[in-house]
Scaffold this motif. Structure first.
Motif, PDB file in Angstrom:
ATOM      1  N   GLN A 175      26.300 -12.003  29.795  1.00 24.17           N
ATOM      2  CA  GLN A 175      26.322 -10.602  30.207  1.00 24.17           C
ATOM      3  C   GLN A 175      27.743 -10.071  30.300  1.00 24.17           C
ATOM      4  O   GLN A 175      27.959  -8.874  30.195  1.00 24.17           O
ATOM      5  CB  GLN A 175      25.611 -10.439  31.542  1.00 24.17           C
ATOM      6  CG  GLN A 175      24.125 -10.628  31.439  1.00 24.17           C
ATOM      7  CD  GLN A 175      23.437 -10.566  32.787  1.00 24.17           C
ATOM      8  OE1 GLN A 175      24.050 -10.257  33.795  1.00 24.17           O
ATOM      9  NE2 GLN A 175      22.165 -10.870  32.790  1.00 24.17           N
ATOM     10  N   GLY A 176      28.725 -10.948  30.476  1.00 23.51           N
ATOM     11  CA  GLY A 176      30.115 -10.521  30.599  1.00 23.51           C
ATOM     12  C   GLY A 176      30.838 -10.372  29.281  1.00 23.51           C
ATOM     13  O   GLY A 176      31.972  -9.931  29.241  1.00 23.51           O
ATOM     14  N   ILE A 177      30.205 -10.747  28.171  1.00 23.58           N
ATOM     15  CA  ILE A 177      30.818 -10.574  26.846  1.00 23.58           C
ATOM     16  C   ILE A 177      30.385  -9.215  26.317  1.00 23.58           C
ATOM     17  O   ILE A 177      29.200  -8.944  26.182  1.00 23.58           O
ATOM     18  CB  ILE A 177      30.388 -11.679  25.867  1.00 23.58           C
ATOM     19  CG1 ILE A 177      30.798 -13.055  26.370  1.00 23.58           C
ATOM     20  CG2 ILE A 177      30.939 -11.399  24.469  1.00 23.58           C
ATOM     21  CD1 ILE A 177      32.293 -13.311  26.421  1.00 23.58           C
ATOM     22  N   MET A 178      31.348  -8.358  26.015  1.00 21.15           N
ATOM     23  CA  MET A 178      31.048  -7.028  25.503  1.00 21.15           C
ATOM     24  C   MET A 178      31.540  -6.917  24.061  1.00 21.15           C
ATOM     25  O   MET A 178      32.630  -7.380  23.740  1.00 21.15           O
ATOM     26  CB  MET A 178      31.720  -5.972  26.364  1.00 21.15           C
ATOM     27  CG  MET A 178      31.186  -5.933  27.788  1.00 21.15           C
ATOM     28  SD  MET A 178      32.101  -4.795  28.865  1.00 21.15           S
ATOM     29  CE  MET A 178      31.972  -3.274  27.967  1.00 21.15           C
ATOM     30  N   VAL A 179      30.721  -6.323  23.217  1.00 17.90           N
ATOM     31  CA  VAL A 179      31.071  -6.079  21.817  1.00 17.90           C
ATOM     32  C   VAL A 179      31.052  -4.573  21.612  1.00 17.90           C
ATOM     33  O   VAL A 179      30.038  -3.925  21.840  1.00 17.90           O
ATOM     34  CB  VAL A 179      30.067  -6.769  20.862  1.00 17.90           C
ATOM     35  CG1 VAL A 179      30.454  -6.500  19.410  1.00 17.90           C
ATOM     36  CG2 VAL A 179      29.987  -8.262  21.152  1.00 17.90           C
ATOM     37  N   ASN A 180      32.178  -4.038  21.184  1.00 20.26           N
ATOM     38  CA  ASN A 180      32.283  -2.594  20.960  1.00 20.26           C
ATOM     39  C   ASN A 180      32.793  -2.314  19.554  1.00 20.26           C
ATOM     40  O   ASN A 180      33.458  -3.153  18.941  1.00 20.26           O
ATOM     41  CB  ASN A 180      33.243  -1.953  21.967  1.00 20.26           C
ATOM     42  CG  ASN A 180      32.662  -1.889  23.351  1.00 20.26           C
ATOM     43  OD1 ASN A 180      31.483  -1.600  23.536  1.00 20.26           O
ATOM     44  ND2 ASN A 180      33.485  -2.175  24.340  1.00 20.26           N
ATOM     45  N   ASP A 181      32.502  -1.122  19.088  1.00 19.31           N
ATOM     46  CA  ASP A 181      33.058  -0.591  17.840  1.00 19.31           C
ATOM     47  C   ASP A 181      32.840  -1.514  16.650  1.00 19.31           C
ATOM     48  O   ASP A 181      33.720  -1.681  15.811  1.00 19.31           O
ATOM     49  CB  ASP A 181      34.554  -0.305  18.007  1.00 19.31           C
ATOM     50  CG  ASP A 181      34.821   0.748  19.069  1.00 19.31           C
ATOM     51  OD1 ASP A 181      33.947   1.595  19.292  1.00 19.31           O
ATOM     52  OD2 ASP A 181      35.904   0.719  19.671  1.00 19.31           O
ATOM     53  N   ALA A 182      31.670  -2.126  16.546  1.00 13.47           N
ATOM     54  CA  ALA A 182      31.390  -3.048  15.438  1.00 13.47           C
ATOM     55  C   ALA A 182      30.929  -2.291  14.204  1.00 13.47           C
ATOM     56  O   ALA A 182      30.117  -1.378  14.293  1.00 13.47           O
ATOM     57  CB  ALA A 182      30.322  -4.062  15.861  1.00 13.47           C
ATOM     58  N   TYR A 183      31.478  -2.679  13.045  1.00 17.18           N
ATOM     59  CA  TYR A 183      31.015  -2.125  11.776  1.00 17.18           C
ATOM     60  C   TYR A 183      31.279  -3.117  10.659  1.00 17.18           C
ATOM     61  O   TYR A 183      32.134  -3.994  10.776  1.00 17.18           O
ATOM     62  CB  TYR A 183      31.670  -0.776  11.462  1.00 17.18           C
ATOM     63  CG  TYR A 183      33.112  -0.837  11.031  1.00 17.18           C
ATOM     64  CD1 TYR A 183      33.463  -0.732   9.682  1.00 17.18           C
ATOM     65  CD2 TYR A 183      34.142  -0.969  11.961  1.00 17.18           C
ATOM     66  CE1 TYR A 183      34.788  -0.771   9.279  1.00 17.18           C
ATOM     67  CE2 TYR A 183      35.462  -1.002  11.571  1.00 17.18           C
ATOM     68  CZ  TYR A 183      35.785  -0.908  10.235  1.00 17.18           C
ATOM     69  OH  TYR A 183      37.096  -0.950   9.833  1.00 17.18           O
TER      70      TYR A 183
END
Length: 177
Positions: free
Chosen positions: A24-32
């Motif tokens: 839950q503490g791993i965040m993935v943002n702005d993936a493309y």
């Protein structure tokens, strides 16, 4: 004998319950991901990984049903000044409260042996495998039109410890359970 069995059972419960908390503490943002042609055998994806799990972790692998293999890759300059791309040995460490950016011309996910073309606008599923947090499923948008800094997130006002704010933060994506 009963005490040993009880102790093993308690340890197993503690270890199993710690996994989802870390994930839950791993965040993935702005993936493309970049789109590909019918003749393409490889593709690439980029993203911003943030670790708020409470402990240091390491991205050790990835997989997706769109490719035979997904590798963690980097671009690095060799001793002759030539840029080369290759697999990152040993994974990518991400300290607690730190960010690692997978960007064009730098670290990225490399889809090897594409099973089909990656088509503009589609969402592809990728599973990121962390040493401690375990598997984290991510939906990544295929976006060939993405330009460096397009849709970039401004991390400069976020207080997450030492962060690298340079490079391409652009993309779409979300971590899912």
């Amino acid at each position: 004998m009963k005490l040993a069995s009880f102790t093993r059972a308690v340890c197993a419960i503690v270890l199993l319950s710690a996994g989802p908390l870390a994930a839950q503490g791993i965040m993935v943002n702005d993936a493309y991901a970049r789109s590909s042609t019918a003749a393409s055998t490889s593709g690439a994806a980029f993203m911003v990984l943030m670790n708020h799990s409470g402990s240091d972790d390491r991205l050790i692998g990835a997989s997706s049903d769109v490719a035979a293999k997904v590798e963690l890759h980097q671009h690095a300059e060799d001793s002759n000044g030539v840029m080369r791309m290759g697999e990152i040995e040993g994974g990518v460490p991400i300290a607690n409260h730190e960010t690692h950016i997978f960007k064009r011309g730098g670290d990225h996910l490399m889809f090897m042996g594409l099973k089909r073309p990656l088509q503009q606008g589609e969402m592809i599923k990728v599973t990121l495998e962390f040493e401690k947090a375990g598997p984290v499923d991510v939906e990544i948008m295929v976006d060939q039109d993405r330009k460096p800094e397009h849709g970039a997130m401004d991390h400069s006002k976020m207080n997450h410890g030492k962060m690298d704010h340079s490079g391409d933060h652009s993309g779409h994506g979300k971590a899912s359970d």
